[in-house]
Design a protein around this motif. Structure first.
Motif, PDB file in Angstrom:
ATOM      1  N   CYS A   1      27.421  -1.187  38.572  1.00 54.40           N
ATOM      2  CA  CYS A   1      28.025  -2.162  39.494  1.00 54.40           C
ATOM      3  C   CYS A   1      27.114  -2.249  40.712  1.00 54.40           C
TER       4      CYS A   1
ATOM      5  N   TRP B   1      27.488   4.032  36.931  1.00 52.89           N
ATOM      6  CA  TRP B   1      28.743   4.784  36.860  1.00 52.89           C
ATOM      7  C   TRP B   1      28.528   6.175  36.279  1.00 52.89           C
TER       8      TRP B   1
ATOM      9  N   CYS C   1      33.018   4.430  39.145  1.00 49.92           N
ATOM     10  CA  CYS C   1      32.094   3.811  40.099  1.00 49.92           C
ATOM     11  C   CYS C   1      31.570   4.911  41.021  1.00 49.92           C
TER      12      CYS C   1
ATOM     13  N   HIS D   1      27.323  -0.815  43.317  1.00 52.49           N
ATOM     14  CA  HIS D   1      27.191   0.492  43.983  1.00 52.49           C
ATOM     15  C   HIS D   1      26.304   1.469  43.225  1.00 52.49           C
TER      16      HIS D   1
ATOM     17  N   CYS E   1      34.775   0.132  43.759  1.00 50.43           N
ATOM     18  CA  CYS E   1      35.181  -0.912  42.814  1.00 50.43           C
ATOM     19  C   CYS E   1      36.688  -0.837  42.599  1.00 50.43           C
TER      20      CYS E   1
HETATM   21 ZN   LIG Z   1      31.304   0.061  42.156  1.00 52.57          ZN
END
Ligand SMILES: [Zn+2]
Length: 377
Positions: free
Chosen positions: A268, A273, A289, A270, A294
């Protein structure tokens, strides 16, 4: 004494070891079961002597009945261990024929030995490793009748076939051979076999992984994990392991999906995962995440070949995969120290009996050691 047999093995205590095996409840039970069949073959020798010669063959790593009988006949301590009288070579052949007829009794004996070993060490068979290994036939294995000539059509062992050594094996390289393969599930902690199957060489190993898992289960082994090499990396084998409650530990094959990156963890804005544990009952692993920003911050990914419940990046996976070495080591020992090779019988039923007797001798010896000391492979 047969000089070859003498130089290959013969720990000083082999005769007393043989006596201990014959006196063990598991092997004595086989002798008793065979006696109860009231076999009506020609009058031969006591069954204890016959089973004793069969075990001596593996303990002394001798390829043929002829040489085994010759050794026992000339070896006072061995003759005493089996009951005082040595059977003839023909009696040994007749006995082998009887064992093929009563293979269920031999199976029960093997199951008793395995059950005892498990009682001695509860972790026995908890982590398994599965693989196959070549057993070249006792036959003319020249593929061509002459150099650049036509391929040979008739061989002296009609059950054998051309196969390939494991393509991923790095030690011996590939190459074709003529004969059989032994497929085995081995305990990754003790190296001892818990289930095995001899098939013609042509048959591909991945066809037998499920049967081995079931055979191990029938013998009471609830394997928590099963390590296999890349040749077994198929959706079907992953699913078969999971269906039997065993986590598959198999390296990833470079299939089109893998080249696309379908096996990678979710990502994502960020970052990548992270693995947050798996739930075998649910058949899924949780991924999170990295920052938790998220929504939702985590989700479950269903287990499959690309996303196994023990992720390939994890430490646990790497440590379990190292256990796969156990099956290769055990094939080497069975072949070199217990005379699984060279084959000196023809026909798949005889080769199967030879493998069963060889592995029974190995397992019964390991059990005898647990009764006197620690479990040694
Ligand atoms: Zn995330």
């Amino acid at each position: 004494m047969d000089s070859k047999a003498g130089s290959t093995v013969a720990p000083r205590s082999a005769a007393s070891e043989l006596r201990v095996l014959l006196d063990s409840p598991e092997i004595a039970g086989l002798v008793c079961d065979l006696a109860n069949t009231r076999w009506t073959g020609r009058p031969g020798y006591p069954l204890r002597a016959m089973v004793g010669v069969a075990l001596a063959k593996s303990l002394y790593s001798i390829p043929t009945w002829t040489r085994t009988v010759a050794l026992v006949r000339e070896h006072d301590a061995l003759r005493e261990a089996i009951g005082g009288e040595c059977p003839s070579v023909y009696a040994a052949y007749r006995f082998a024929a009887k064992l093929r007829v009563y293979s269920d009794l031999l199976d029960s004996c093997i199951a008793r030995v395995l059950e005892r070993l498990r009682a001695e060490r509860p972790e026995f068979g908890r982590d398994l490793a599965i693989d196959a290994s070549d057993l070249p036939a006792y036959a003319n294995g020249q593929r061509y009748l002459s150099k650049n000539g036509p391929e040979r059509k008739r061989y002296s062992d009609p059950d054998a076939s051309w196969g390939h050594r494991s393509a991923v094996s790095t030690r011996k390289g590939g190459g074709g051979f003529y004969g059989f393969k032994v497929h085995a599930a081995v305990c990754a902690r003790t190296d001892l076999p818990v289930a095995w199957q001899v098939e013609t060489a042509r048959a591909h190993e991945s066809s037998f992984a499920t049967a081995l898992l079931d055979a191990a289960k029938d013998r009471g082994f609830a394997a928590e994990t099963t390590a296999l090499d890349m040749g077994y990396d198929t959706e079907a084998i992953h699913a078969a392991c999971e269906a039997r409650g065993s986590r598959p530990i198999i390296p990833l094959k470079q299939t089109p999906g893998v080249k696309r990156g379908d096996h990678r963890p979710p990502e994502c804005e960020h970052g990548t995962w992270t693995f947050a544990g798996s739930d075998p009952a649910r058949g899924a692993a949780k991924w999170r995440c990295p920052t938790g920003d998220c929504s939702p911050a985590s989700r479950w990914i269903k287990a499959d070949r690309l996303h196994p419940l023990v992720p390939r990046e994890s430490k646990r996976w790497k440590s379990l995969y190292r256990g796969r070495g156990s099956v290769e080591r055990e094939f080497g020992r069975l072949k070199n120290e217990w005379a699984l090779l060279p084959l000196r019988v023809r026909g798949i039923e005889r080769v199967r009996l030879h493998a069963d007797l060889t592995i029974l001798a190995k397992l019964a010896s390991a059990l005898a050691k647990t009764r006197t000391g620690p479990l040694l492979a």
